[in-house]
Write a protein that holds these residues in place. Structure first.
Motif, PDB file in Angstrom:
ATOM      1  N   ARG A 178       0.843  -1.210   0.000  1.00  0.00           N
ATOM      2  CA  ARG A 178       0.000   0.000   0.000  1.00  0.00           C
ATOM      3  C   ARG A 178       0.880   1.263   0.000  1.00  0.00           C
ATOM      4  NH1 ARG A 178      -2.002   1.063   4.267  1.00  0.00           N
ATOM      5  NH2 ARG A 178      -0.983  -0.401   5.701  1.00  0.00           N
ATOM      6  N   PHE A 179       2.132   1.100   0.345  1.00  0.00           N
ATOM      7  CA  PHE A 179       3.078   2.218   0.355  1.00  0.00           C
ATOM      8  C   PHE A 179       3.877   2.188  -0.942  1.00  0.00           C
ATOM      9  CE2 PHE A 179       2.996   3.731   4.781  1.00  0.00           C
ATOM     10  CZ  PHE A 179       2.243   2.729   5.374  1.00  0.00           C
ATOM     11  N   ASN A 189      -1.908   4.074   0.157  1.00  0.00           N
ATOM     12  CA  ASN A 189      -3.287   3.748  -0.193  1.00  0.00           C
ATOM     13  C   ASN A 189      -3.968   3.034   0.965  1.00  0.00           C
ATOM     14  OD1 ASN A 189      -3.018   4.754  -2.828  1.00  0.00           O
ATOM     15  ND2 ASN A 189      -2.121   2.815  -3.515  1.00  0.00           N
ATOM     16  N   SER A 190      -5.275   3.188   1.030  1.00  0.00           N
ATOM     17  CA  SER A 190      -6.103   2.448   2.001  1.00  0.00           C
ATOM     18  C   SER A 190      -5.497   2.492   3.399  1.00  0.00           C
ATOM     19  CB  SER A 190      -6.255   0.996   1.546  1.00  0.00           C
ATOM     20  OG  SER A 190      -6.809   0.928   0.270  1.00  0.00           O
ATOM     21  N   LEU A 191      -5.357   3.687   3.924  1.00  0.00           N
ATOM     22  CA  LEU A 191      -4.694   3.874   5.213  1.00  0.00           C
ATOM     23  C   LEU A 191      -5.347   3.068   6.324  1.00  0.00           C
ATOM     24  CD1 LEU A 191      -3.875   7.600   4.742  1.00  0.00           C
ATOM     25  CD2 LEU A 191      -2.254   5.935   5.676  1.00  0.00           C
ATOM     26  N   GLU A 192      -4.484   2.543   7.209  1.00  0.00           N
ATOM     27  CA  GLU A 192      -4.931   1.763   8.362  1.00  0.00           C
ATOM     28  C   GLU A 192      -4.472   2.452   9.643  1.00  0.00           C
ATOM     29  OE1 GLU A 192      -3.259  -2.110   7.825  1.00  0.00           O
ATOM     30  OE2 GLU A 192      -4.374  -2.504   5.968  1.00  0.00           O
ATOM     31  N   LEU A 193      -5.122   2.080  10.753  1.00  0.00           N
ATOM     32  CA  LEU A 193      -4.766   2.689  12.040  1.00  0.00           C
ATOM     33  C   LEU A 193      -3.281   2.502  12.350  1.00  0.00           C
ATOM     34  CD1 LEU A 193      -7.811   1.634  14.261  1.00  0.00           C
ATOM     35  CD2 LEU A 193      -7.349   3.892  13.290  1.00  0.00           C
ATOM     36  N   GLY A 194      -2.759   1.333  12.010  1.00  0.00           N
ATOM     37  CA  GLY A 194      -1.359   1.018  12.306  1.00  0.00           C
ATOM     38  C   GLY A 194      -0.356   1.809  11.494  1.00  0.00           C
ATOM     39  N   ASP A 195      -0.836   2.567  10.516  1.00  0.00           N
ATOM     40  CA  ASP A 195       0.072   3.407   9.727  1.00  0.00           C
ATOM     41  C   ASP A 195       0.416   4.701  10.460  1.00  0.00           C
ATOM     42  OD1 ASP A 195      -1.752   2.558   6.693  1.00  0.00           O
ATOM     43  OD2 ASP A 195      -0.078   1.531   7.670  1.00  0.00           O
TER      44      ASP A 195
END
Lengths: 109, 113
Positions: free
Chosen positions: B63-64, B79-85
């Motif tokens: 995604r990066f 893309n499609s960012l997650e909390l852990g990012d």
């Protein structure tokens, strides 16, 4: 992969005191650098020191590459020295830095 | 005359969004990097890039993606960012040989909510 360990993890000093921070690494390296991350998060390059000793004002650093360690000396500490100190190494043939675990230094007035 | 500049400095966004962080260096360095600093302050390489080669840390999710329009720029798309990012992302540059003269940008604090 390479291991880069720093000690101590945390250090509290009275202003004016001296300190020594240590960095041990598990493999032969081509490059070693010391960074200071200030309380605002900015990473500042202190020393490029793959071997030998360097001094810059109240700071000095020594790397003994054959024994796989480096030391950062801070003399007459000031409150502005507070922050996290990182050592980082580069393996032979590479360019990217492998960072150590860091030492958080707090200097109190 | 900031040597390595990144924008934005702070970024707050919702899960699932796509975002970009820009990085520019005016040092004439050959190699640029992205590092991630997690909540425990641990710094880890994500990518290194020069005009010949992109080296990706295999632990970085696809995604990066780094994008380099020219030698002085290396942008980071997520893309499609997650909390852990959520983390602080640092751009850096160095001359080609042995990473001597590393210079870091001031960091981008990304918060995913």
């Amino acid at each position: 992969g390479i291991q880069v360990e720093q000690s101590p993890p945390d250090l509290i000093l009275q202003e004016g005191a001296n300190s020594t921070l240590r960095c041990n690494f598990s493999d032969s390296v081509n490059n070693l650098q010391w960074f200071h991350q200030n309380p605002w998060g900015q990473l500042i390059n202190l020393f490029y020191i793959p071997s030998g000793t360097k001094q810059n004002g109240r700071l000095s650093a020594t790397t003994v590459a054959t024994e796989r360690y480096s030391l950062l000396y801070i003399s007459s500490s000031q409150t502005t020295d507070s922050g996290v100190y990182f050592c980082a190494v580069v393996l032979t043939g590479a360019n990217n830095l492998f960072f150590g675990t860091g030492t958080r230094l707090t200097v109190i007035p | 005359d900031t040597a390595v500049s990144q924008t934005p400095k702070y970024l707050v966004t919702q899960m699932g969004n796509d975002k970009s962080i820009k990085c520019e260096q005016n040092l004439g360095h050959d190699t640029m990097y992205w590092y991630k600093q997690d909540s425990k302050k641990f710094l880890k390489i994500m990518f290194s890039y020069n005009n010949k080669e992109l080296i990706i840390n295999e632990t970085v999710p696809n995604r990066f993606s780094p994008k380099s329009p020219d030698k002085a720029h290396l942008n980071l798309h997520i893309n499609s960012l997650e909390l852990g990012d959520s983390a602080v992302y640092f751009c850096a540059s160095s001359p080609a040989q042995a990473a001597r003269g590393y210079t870091f940008g001031s960091g981008t604090r990304l918060t995913v909510v």
